[in-house]
Write a protein that holds these residues in place. Structure first.
Motif, PDB file in Angstrom:
ATOM      1  N   GLN A  84      -1.330   1.587  -0.967  1.00  0.00           N
ATOM      2  CA  GLN A  84      -0.822   1.995  -2.269  1.00  0.00           C
ATOM      3  C   GLN A  84      -1.298   1.079  -3.393  1.00  0.00           C
ATOM      4  O   GLN A  84      -1.547   1.533  -4.517  1.00  0.00           O
ATOM      5  CB  GLN A  84       0.702   2.042  -2.246  1.00  0.00           C
ATOM      6  CG  GLN A  84       1.384   0.716  -1.957  1.00  0.00           C
ATOM      7  CD  GLN A  84       2.900   0.821  -2.049  1.00  0.00           C
ATOM      8  OE1 GLN A  84       3.431   1.661  -2.765  1.00  0.00           O
ATOM      9  NE2 GLN A  84       3.614  -0.022  -1.307  1.00  0.00           N
ATOM     10  N   ARG A  85      -1.514  -0.203  -3.106  1.00  0.00           N
ATOM     11  CA  ARG A  85      -1.976  -1.123  -4.158  1.00  0.00           C
ATOM     12  C   ARG A  85      -3.380  -0.734  -4.614  1.00  0.00           C
ATOM     13  O   ARG A  85      -3.666  -0.693  -5.810  1.00  0.00           O
ATOM     14  CB  ARG A  85      -1.964  -2.553  -3.637  1.00  0.00           C
ATOM     15  CG  ARG A  85      -2.445  -3.585  -4.645  1.00  0.00           C
ATOM     16  CD  ARG A  85      -2.161  -4.986  -4.141  1.00  0.00           C
ATOM     17  NE  ARG A  85      -2.891  -5.262  -2.907  1.00  0.00           N
ATOM     18  CZ  ARG A  85      -4.127  -5.783  -2.888  1.00  0.00           C
ATOM     19  NH1 ARG A  85      -4.745  -6.052  -4.019  1.00  0.00           N
ATOM     20  NH2 ARG A  85      -4.724  -6.024  -1.742  1.00  0.00           N
ATOM     21  N   GLN A 102      -4.518   0.989  -8.270  1.00  0.00           N
ATOM     22  CA  GLN A 102      -5.569   0.308  -9.039  1.00  0.00           C
ATOM     23  C   GLN A 102      -6.772   1.209  -9.253  1.00  0.00           C
ATOM     24  O   GLN A 102      -7.369   1.231 -10.317  1.00  0.00           O
ATOM     25  CB  GLN A 102      -5.995  -0.963  -8.288  1.00  0.00           C
ATOM     26  CG  GLN A 102      -7.006  -1.810  -9.061  1.00  0.00           C
ATOM     27  CD  GLN A 102      -7.373  -3.072  -8.307  1.00  0.00           C
ATOM     28  OE1 GLN A 102      -6.818  -3.341  -7.226  1.00  0.00           O
ATOM     29  NE2 GLN A 102      -8.301  -3.834  -8.836  1.00  0.00           N
TER      30      GLN A 102
END
Length: 293
Positions: A279-280, A284
């Motif tokens: 998810q990071r 991004q």
């Protein structure tokens, strides 16, 4: 007689920001709204998990029974013994990994040509290719099926791999990200004698981790949840994906809703795990794909 009076020093008054209270109240309201929205989004998933632990007659009982009573853990054992869930999950994983690899490979490579290479008609070709997103698959579904059948790929996993090996959305996403990478890096590599293939593989791709992770996640989820494509091309039971296999629990006169919910939970788990791990990079990649320069 005159008296001398001394003024006592007054304590400094605190300067309060008049807008601080408004910002605090606005943030509280925002978090409350977001919490309610998140709960509303998660409610169907909670109901699905709860229904997977119920008896078949309790799934659609009125009023809704949110918590199972009794808890039927045996559903998670019966689904393996009463169906080919292992085969369906294996086929789904093969197709999802294969299609994701092909789309990331072809999408990132084609995006490099549109973003970094200069050739006549580049922008027109890109717009034409991007315009294919607006064409619904149903418009060319029958000709596509005829072509794949004549090639002998129908009723094989290769049909889905060939169909989804290329994607205009992936090219668009990667191109937008590539344009945010300074052109000076590519020019310096060309001066050092690096080929275009080397620039793409050794410079551009390593710098595109968030965009690659975003494309990987989106493609994997779309392929894992695909129903119509496998339904058309995969007719043998040994080739079914989990989305097709779950329909075997629905007969003409009855449907085993509890086992359907159990299979749905099992099919959602890999997607949820993949999103939690990436998810990071996903956030991004989405946030930076529209930036240039």
């Amino acid at each position: 007689m005159a008296t001398l009076t001394l003024d006592r020093p007054t304590a400094p008054q605190e300067h309060r920001d008049p807008g601080r209270s408004k910002r605090l109240a606005r943030n509280v309201v925002l978090y409350v709204v977001l919490t309610i929205a998140a709960a509303a989004i998660m409610l169907p998933f909670f109901w699905m998990v709860s229904s997977s632990l119920k008896n078949n007659n309790q799934v659609f009982s009125v009023p809704i029974q949110w918590l199972p009573d009794p808890v039927v853990w045996s559903n998670y054992l019966d689904i393996w013994t009463r169906s080919d869930m292992t085969t369906w999950l294996r086929n789904t994983m093969i197709l999802s990994v294969g299609v994701t690899f092909l789309q990331v490979l072809t999408g990132s490579f084609a995006a490099y040509g549109f973003a970094k290479a200069k050739f006549p008609g580049r922008d027109v070709l890109f717009l034409a290719y991007l315009g294919t997103i607006a064409v619904p698959w149903q418009a060319y579904m029958i000709p596509q099926f005829i072509i794949l059948s004549r090639l002998g790929l129908s009723n094989t996993l290769w049909a889905i791999l060939v169909l989804q090996a290329f994607g205009a959305f992936g090219v668009f996403l990667m191109k937008q990200y590539y344009e945010s990478i300074p052109e000076e890096l590519s020019e310096a590599a060309r001066i050092d004698g690096l080929s275009e293939y080397g620039i793409w593989a050794r410079i551009i791709v390593p710098l595109s981790g968030p965009a690659l992770a975003t494309l990987t996640l989106l493609t994997f989820v779309a392929t894992w949840n695909d129903y119509l494509g496998p339904l058309i091309y995969l007719r043998e039971r040994t080739l079914w994906t989990v989305q097709i296999g779950l329909k075997t629990f629905v007969s003409q006169y009855n449907a085993e809703h509890a086992l359907i919910m159990t299979g749905s939970v099992l099919s959602v788990l890999p997607i949820a795990l993949l999103f939690m791990l990436g998810q990071r990079f996903f956030i991004q990649g989405i946030a930076t794909s529209g930036l240039k320069g």
